[in-house]
Design an enzyme around this catalytic site. Structure first.
Site, PDB file in Angstrom:
ATOM      1  N   LYS A 189      19.373   7.844  47.794  1.00 35.92           N
ATOM      2  CA  LYS A 189      18.091   7.735  48.493  1.00 35.92           C
ATOM      3  C   LYS A 189      18.257   6.763  49.654  1.00 35.92           C
ATOM      4  O   LYS A 189      18.609   5.602  49.460  1.00 35.92           O
ATOM      5  CB  LYS A 189      17.000   7.253  47.537  1.00 35.92           C
ATOM      6  CG  LYS A 189      15.662   7.049  48.248  1.00 35.92           C
ATOM      7  CD  LYS A 189      14.539   6.765  47.304  1.00 35.92           C
ATOM      8  CE  LYS A 189      13.247   6.529  48.075  1.00 35.92           C
ATOM      9  NZ  LYS A 189      12.109   6.295  47.188  1.00 35.92           N
ATOM     10  N   LYS A 197      18.010  12.401  49.109  1.00 38.26           N
ATOM     11  CA  LYS A 197      16.721  12.279  49.787  1.00 38.26           C
ATOM     12  C   LYS A 197      16.877  11.392  51.001  1.00 38.26           C
ATOM     13  O   LYS A 197      17.480  10.329  50.870  1.00 38.26           O
ATOM     14  CB  LYS A 197      15.725  11.660  48.805  1.00 38.26           C
ATOM     15  CG  LYS A 197      14.362  11.389  49.359  1.00 38.26           C
ATOM     16  CD  LYS A 197      13.536  10.673  48.333  1.00 38.26           C
ATOM     17  CE  LYS A 197      12.207  10.325  48.952  1.00 38.26           C
ATOM     18  NZ  LYS A 197      11.446   9.437  48.121  1.00 38.26           N
TER      19      LYS A 197
END
Ligand code: PBG
Length: 345
Positions: free
Chosen positions: A212, A267
């Protein structure tokens, strides 16, 4: 024999033009469908939803046209429709009222909070026809908008882990099928796995936001959950990854697998397809990708301005995620994509 000299190699002199014409298998629908390397189905989709307090209420989100915050009763009906369309799971994000936010994010540990209540309600209505993903992180609950506990302007790792473990167990008790830690603390996957197992939730799936990044593409999400004003321009760079890094994503994923992750996530999505591909090639583990709020906004506003065709571009982005190696796609377009898939299979 070297690879390049094999008659089947794309580089072989035997395989060249004019004997070989790649357009032959592009001529008709039936043959294009026959040789298509990548498929997309509604079961690949996870739909992130925003829930608010109250009943029979929705609120538009200015930076995410077409997405609404929903009170739980409306969210339950929306989840049910998504399940009927074949969407695999919903991911619930609570919009915590400002007066319930605090320095340590205590509301995260209240059994009757929004996310737990929504989880119970959706589980009750949809039974096991739909997965329910609960995010583990403190940012919807903290007055500073960060994902963990803050001491002297720094998000402290190990004290945060203890709270995340309690949060995960609470969400599992409410009926979550998937616990998705999005906080990026070190060691959280192992700690949460242990806490879930000790509480009797050894069957609950752990989907780690493994790679992330500290991305500017999360802007509209922070408007949607109301954490933007809490953060006040502060960044999450001391725990989320540097967008410049790729090898580090491999280390994040390796640790999370070692600690017991069942699914790992990359992400944001479209700007990070190289990371999706690397992880797919290097590890044998189910892989998810999150088409985040800023990506949604780019597609939606461009379509609204007639710069692009919405359906064509969104479907192309879905296929791109699958082609890069993602099994699951978190996208705000999920019900729309499932509807498009159903209308022309
Ligand atoms: C919070 C969280 C974020 C997103 C999902 N979980 C925001 C952040 O890290 O600031 C972003 C999703 C999106 O932009 O669509 N831990």
């Amino acid at each position: 024999m070297t690879h390049a000299s094999s008659p089947l190699s794309p580089l072989s002199p035997l395989g060249g033009f004019p004997q070989t014409r790649l357009r032959r298998t592009r001529r008709w629908d039936w043959v294009r469908a026959m040789v298509q390397e990548t498929q997309l189905s509604a079961s690949n989709l996870i739909w992130p939803i925003f829930v608010i307090e109250g009943t029979e209420r929705t609120e538009p989100i200015a930076t995410m046209p077409g997405v609404e915050r929903m009170s739980i009763d409306i969210a339950v009906r929306a989840a049910e429709r998504a399940a009927e369309l074949g969407v695999g799971a919903v991911a619930i994000f609570p919009v915590t009222p400002a007066q319930k936010k605090s320095l340590r994010g205590d509301e995260a540990l209240v059994a009757g909070n929004l996310i737990c209540t929504a989880t119970r309600a959706i589980r009750e209505r949809c039974k096991d026809s739909l997965g329910i993903v609960c995010d583990v992180a403190l940012d919807p609950y903290t007055s500073h908008g960060h994902d963990g506990i803050m001491v002297d302007d720094y998000i402290v790792n190990d004290p945060t882990l203890e709270v995340l473990c309690q949060q995960a167990v609470l969400q599992a008790q409410a009926g979550a099928s998937v616990i998705a830690p999005s906080d990026m603390m070190d060691g959280r996957i192992g700690a949460i796995r242990k806490a879930l197992d000790q509480a009797g939730f050894e069957h609950v799936i752990l989907m780690s936001y493994a790679a992330k990044y500290a991305s500017a593409f999360y802007g509209p999400f922070r408007d949607a959950v109301g954490s933007a004003k809490n953060l006040g321009g502060a960044s999450k760079k001391t725990y989320q990854m540097d967008p410049a890094n790729s090898d580090e994503a491999i280390r994040e994923v390796a640790f999370d697998i070692q600690e017991g992750a069942d699914i790992v996530m990359v992400k944001p999505g479209m700007p990070y397809l190289d990371i999706v591909r690397r992880i797919h090639d290097q590890f044998s583990i189910p892989l998810a990708v999150y088409q985040v709020s800023g990506e949604y906004a780019m597609l939606k506003f461009a379509a609204q301005g007639s710069a692009i065709n919405e359906e064509a571009c969104v479907m192309e982005s879905m296929l791109a995620f699958r082609r890069a190696g993602a099994d699951a796609i978190l996208t705000y377009f999920a019900p729309q994509v499932a509807t498009w898939l159903a209308s022309h299979p």
